[in-house]
Design a protein around this motif. Structure first.
Motif, short mmCIF file in Angstrom:
data_model
loop_
_atom_site.label_atom_id
_atom_site.label_comp_id
_atom_site.label_asym_id
_atom_site.label_seq_id
_atom_site.Cartn_x
_atom_site.Cartn_y
_atom_site.Cartn_z
N ILE A 37 2.03 -12.63 3.23
CA ILE A 37 0.93 -11.76 3.58
C ILE A 37 -0.38 -12.46 3.22
O ILE A 37 -0.45 -13.18 2.22
N THR A 38 -1.39 -12.26 4.04
CA THR A 38 -2.69 -12.85 3.75
C THR A 38 -3.41 -12.01 2.70
O THR A 38 -3.06 -10.85 2.48
N GLU A 39 -4.42 -12.58 2.09
CA GLU A 39 -5.22 -11.85 1.11
C GLU A 39 -5.84 -10.61 1.74
O GLU A 39 -5.85 -9.54 1.15
N ALA A 40 -6.36 -10.76 2.97
CA ALA A 40 -7.01 -9.63 3.66
C ALA A 40 -6.00 -8.52 3.96
O ALA A 40 -6.27 -7.33 3.75
N ALA A 41 -4.81 -8.90 4.44
CA ALA A 41 -3.78 -7.90 4.74
C ALA A 41 -3.30 -7.23 3.46
O ALA A 41 -3.02 -6.02 3.45
N TYR A 42 -3.22 -7.98 2.38
CA TYR A 42 -2.81 -7.42 1.09
C TYR A 42 -3.80 -6.35 0.64
O TYR A 42 -3.42 -5.28 0.19
N LYS A 43 -5.08 -6.62 0.81
CA LYS A 43 -6.11 -5.64 0.45
C LYS A 43 -6.01 -4.39 1.32
O LYS A 43 -6.12 -3.27 0.83
N ARG A 44 -5.77 -4.58 2.64
CA ARG A 44 -5.61 -3.43 3.54
C ARG A 44 -4.40 -2.59 3.16
O ARG A 44 -4.44 -1.36 3.16
N LEU A 45 -3.30 -3.27 2.82
CA LEU A 45 -2.07 -2.58 2.40
C LEU A 45 -2.35 -1.71 1.18
O LEU A 45 -1.97 -0.53 1.14
N LYS A 46 -3.03 -2.25 0.19
CA LYS A 46 -3.33 -1.48 -1.02
C LYS A 46 -4.25 -0.30 -0.73
O LYS A 46 -4.04 0.80 -1.27
N ILE A 47 -5.21 -0.48 0.15
CA ILE A 47 -6.12 0.63 0.52
C ILE A 47 -5.33 1.75 1.20
O ILE A 47 -5.50 2.92 0.88
N GLU A 48 -4.46 1.38 2.14
CA GLU A 48 -3.66 2.39 2.84
C GLU A 48 -2.73 3.13 1.90
O GLU A 48 -2.57 4.35 1.98
N LEU A 49 -2.10 2.40 0.97
CA LEU A 49 -1.20 3.04 0.03
C LEU A 49 -1.94 3.97 -0.92
O LEU A 49 -1.45 5.05 -1.25
N LYS A 50 -3.12 3.57 -1.32
CA LYS A 50 -3.90 4.39 -2.24
C LYS A 50 -4.23 5.75 -1.63
O LYS A 50 -4.33 6.75 -2.34
N ARG A 51 -4.37 5.82 -0.31
CA ARG A 51 -4.67 7.07 0.38
C ARG A 51 -3.47 8.02 0.39
O ARG A 51 -3.64 9.23 0.56
N VAL A 52 -2.26 7.49 0.22
CA VAL A 52 -1.04 8.28 0.37
C VAL A 52 -0.41 8.66 -0.97
O VAL A 52 0.07 9.78 -1.13
N ILE A 53 -0.41 7.73 -1.91
CA ILE A 53 0.31 8.00 -3.16
C ILE A 53 -0.48 8.91 -4.08
O ILE A 53 -1.69 9.04 -3.97
#
Length: 87
Positions: A37-53
């Motif tokens: 995973i790229t750094e940018a995609a990793y940051k997007r993944l964490k942002i999306e997860l933060k909205r759900v968990i």
């Protein structure tokens, strides 16, 4: 970078978390995903997860490896998910 993600979330959020994670990583086993995973995609993944968990109830752990050169994967029993990427 190579990431192994494991999660333990409330039953109502499991499907949403898995759907988000599969956009970025390969499902390997129940509550476990991995992949490059790229750094940018990793940051997007964490942002999306933060909205759900629910941060006071759920847990998501990221194991970040800069290289897989010195690692390997060994599986015992049933093979689930993607086997094309190995550690």
């Amino acid at each position: 970078m190579f990431v192994i993600l494991v999660y333990d979330v409330g039953e109502k959020r499991v499907g949403k978390v898995l759907k988000i994670c599969r956009k970025y990583l390969t499902w390997v086993q129940n509550s476990v995903l991995e992949g490059e995973i790229t750094e940018a995609a990793y940051k997007r993944l964490k942002i999306e997860l933060k909205r759900v968990i629910e941060e006071n109830e759920d847990s998501v752990i990221f194991y970040i490896l800069r290289t897989t050169k010195y690692s390997e994967r060994e599986t015992m029993g049933v093979k689930k998910g993607g086997e094309e990427i190995f550690l």
